[in-house]
Structures are given as structure tokens and as C-alpha cells.
Write a protein that holds these residues in place. Sequence first.
Motif, PDB file in Angstrom:
ATOM      1  N   PRO A 167       0.816  -1.230   0.000  1.00 11.60           N
ATOM      2  CA  PRO A 167       0.000   0.000   0.000  1.00 11.60           C
ATOM      3  C   PRO A 167       0.845   1.274   0.000  1.00 11.60           C
ATOM      4  O   PRO A 167       0.503   2.250  -0.659  1.00 11.60           O
ATOM      5  N   ARG A 168       1.967   1.267   0.708  1.00 15.41           N
ATOM      6  CA  ARG A 168       2.846   2.443   0.748  1.00 15.41           C
ATOM      7  C   ARG A 168       3.385   2.759  -0.643  1.00 15.41           C
ATOM      8  O   ARG A 168       3.420   3.915  -1.068  1.00 15.41           O
ATOM      9  N   ASN A 169       3.819   1.741  -1.365  1.00 16.65           N
ATOM     10  CA  ASN A 169       4.368   1.960  -2.695  1.00 16.65           C
ATOM     11  C   ASN A 169       3.300   2.394  -3.689  1.00 16.65           C
ATOM     12  O   ASN A 169       3.570   3.188  -4.592  1.00 16.65           O
ATOM     13  N   TYR A 170       2.090   1.882  -3.526  1.00 15.85           N
ATOM     14  CA  TYR A 170       0.999   2.365  -4.377  1.00 15.85           C
ATOM     15  C   TYR A 170       0.716   3.837  -4.078  1.00 15.85           C
ATOM     16  O   TYR A 170       0.491   4.630  -4.988  1.00 15.85           O
ATOM     17  N   ALA A 171       0.744   4.204  -2.786  1.00 14.94           N
ATOM     18  CA  ALA A 171       0.512   5.604  -2.411  1.00 14.94           C
ATOM     19  C   ALA A 171       1.599   6.507  -2.999  1.00 14.94           C
ATOM     20  O   ALA A 171       1.310   7.601  -3.501  1.00 14.94           O
ATOM     21  N   LEU A 172       2.853   6.050  -2.956  1.00  9.55           N
ATOM     22  CA  LEU A 172       3.943   6.834  -3.545  1.00  9.55           C
ATOM     23  C   LEU A 172       3.773   6.967  -5.060  1.00  9.55           C
ATOM     24  O   LEU A 172       4.005   8.035  -5.631  1.00  9.55           O
ATOM     25  N   SER A 173       3.368   5.888  -5.704  1.00 10.76           N
ATOM     26  CA  SER A 173       3.165   5.927  -7.156  1.00 10.76           C
ATOM     27  C   SER A 173       2.036   6.876  -7.530  1.00 10.76           C
ATOM     28  O   SER A 173       2.137   7.630  -8.500  1.00 10.76           O
ATOM     29  N   ILE A 174       0.969   6.845  -6.753  1.00  8.21           N
ATOM     30  CA  ILE A 174      -0.159   7.740  -7.006  1.00  8.21           C
ATOM     31  C   ILE A 174       0.261   9.196  -6.818  1.00  8.21           C
ATOM     32  O   ILE A 174      -0.065  10.065  -7.623  1.00  8.21           O
ATOM     33  N   ARG A 175       1.034   9.453  -5.763  1.00  6.73           N
ATOM     34  CA  ARG A 175       1.504  10.822  -5.531  1.00  6.73           C
ATOM     35  C   ARG A 175       2.405  11.282  -6.676  1.00  6.73           C
ATOM     36  O   ARG A 175       2.326  12.422  -7.129  1.00  6.73           O
ATOM     37  N   MET A 176       3.269  10.379  -7.164  1.00  5.01           N
ATOM     38  CA  MET A 176       4.135  10.734  -8.285  1.00  5.01           C
ATOM     39  C   MET A 176       3.305  11.087  -9.517  1.00  5.01           C
ATOM     40  O   MET A 176       3.588  12.065 -10.208  1.00  5.01           O
ATOM     41  N   LEU A 177       2.262  10.312  -9.804  1.00  4.92           N
ATOM     42  CA  LEU A 177       1.418  10.605 -10.960  1.00  4.92           C
ATOM     43  C   LEU A 177       0.744  11.958 -10.816  1.00  4.92           C
ATOM     44  O   LEU A 177       0.632  12.711 -11.785  1.00  4.92           O
ATOM     45  N   ARG A 178       0.302  12.270  -9.614  1.00 12.34           N
ATOM     46  CA  ARG A 178      -0.362  13.565  -9.387  1.00 12.34           C
ATOM     47  C   ARG A 178       0.607  14.725  -9.571  1.00 12.34           C
ATOM     48  O   ARG A 178       0.260  15.748 -10.168  1.00 12.34           O
ATOM     49  N   ILE A 179       1.809  14.572  -9.054  1.00 14.68           N
ATOM     50  CA  ILE A 179       2.813  15.626  -9.221  1.00 14.68           C
ATOM     51  C   ILE A 179       3.177  15.769 -10.698  1.00 14.68           C
ATOM     52  O   ILE A 179       3.281  16.883 -11.222  1.00 14.68           O
ATOM     53  N   MET A 180       3.344  14.638 -11.373  1.00 12.10           N
ATOM     54  CA  MET A 180       3.704  14.699 -12.789  1.00 12.10           C
ATOM     55  C   MET A 180       2.593  15.315 -13.628  1.00 12.10           C
ATOM     56  O   MET A 180       2.867  15.969 -14.638  1.00 12.10           O
ATOM     57  N   SER A 181       1.333  15.160 -13.219  1.00  9.45           N
ATOM     58  CA  SER A 181       0.243  15.792 -13.976  1.00  9.45           C
ATOM     59  C   SER A 181       0.372  17.310 -13.924  1.00  9.45           C
ATOM     60  O   SER A 181       0.137  17.988 -14.930  1.00  9.45           O
TER      61      SER A 181
END
Length: 154
Positions: A94-108
Motif C-alpha cells: 500500500p505504501r508503494n501504491y501511495a507513492l506511485s499515485i503521488r508521483m502521478l499527481r505531481i507529474m500531472s
Amino acid sequence: MKEDIKVYRTKEGTIFEVAFLILALIVWGLIIWFIKQAPDVVPTHFDASGAPNAWGSPLGIVIPCGIITISGAALLILCYFPKTFSLSGKHATPRNYALSIRMLRIMSLLMLLMSLAIAWTLLRLTNHSPIPIIIIVGIIAIVAIYTSIATHRN
């Protein structure tokens, strides 16, 4: 493990989505203003030394900037579908999914800034320096590398 991961609307997600919308309005307002201020013919491509080697209408910037903006919106939508992420084995936490989601949001958000940098470089700068684009691409690379390292930490 992927089946257990569900993404719900959070305050962080809502903040990123509202920030994306506001930034998109600002960026596209500036792009439209740049187009109106630009001459009828602008350089559209540059060689390695920065000298223009192709010319065209300032409206030509709408297509690449539009594609980049749509790609940024797609990244925000992808955040709600973690089953499409390719985290495997011990990294599918779950932590890595949360980090991946945050990265996608920042990249958007960075995608919008890249659109602005492209429009600024082609329509506003007189010396056509690629520095704004290089800075945005560098920030995107740093975010991606940081998230990758954080995701693969033991």
C-alpha cells in the motif's frame, strides 16, 4: 495483492485535482495570450545550436500543448486505477501504491508546466533558449527517480 488496493477520494487527491484545474486555466490563458501577441510566423523547430530551422503559425503550438495537457489529465484519472500499475512481488505494498499515485499527481501538474515552457520558448523568448523546457523535464526526471528509489527501498 493488487486486488486489495482501492483508491478513494482523499483531501490530497482533491487538492491535486483542483490545483490541476486552476493551473490548466492559467496555463491555457497564458498560451492564448502568447498566441495573440506572437507574429504571424514563428520558429517551430530548432537545431542543436538553437538556430531556427522550421517556421509556422503560432497556432501550431495548440496541438502539442493540448496533447500534453490531456496526458496530464489522464495521469490524474489513472491514479484511481492502481491495478494498472506494474508493481510486482514485495514492492506491491500500500505504501508503494501511495507513492506511485503521488508521483502521478505531481507529474500531472508538471505536464501543464511543460506546456507553458514549450509555449514560452516558442512564442515569447527572443533568443529561443531551451532552458525552460530543460528545467521542467529535469524536474519530471527527479520526481520519477525519487519515487522509483522510494518505492524500491526495503
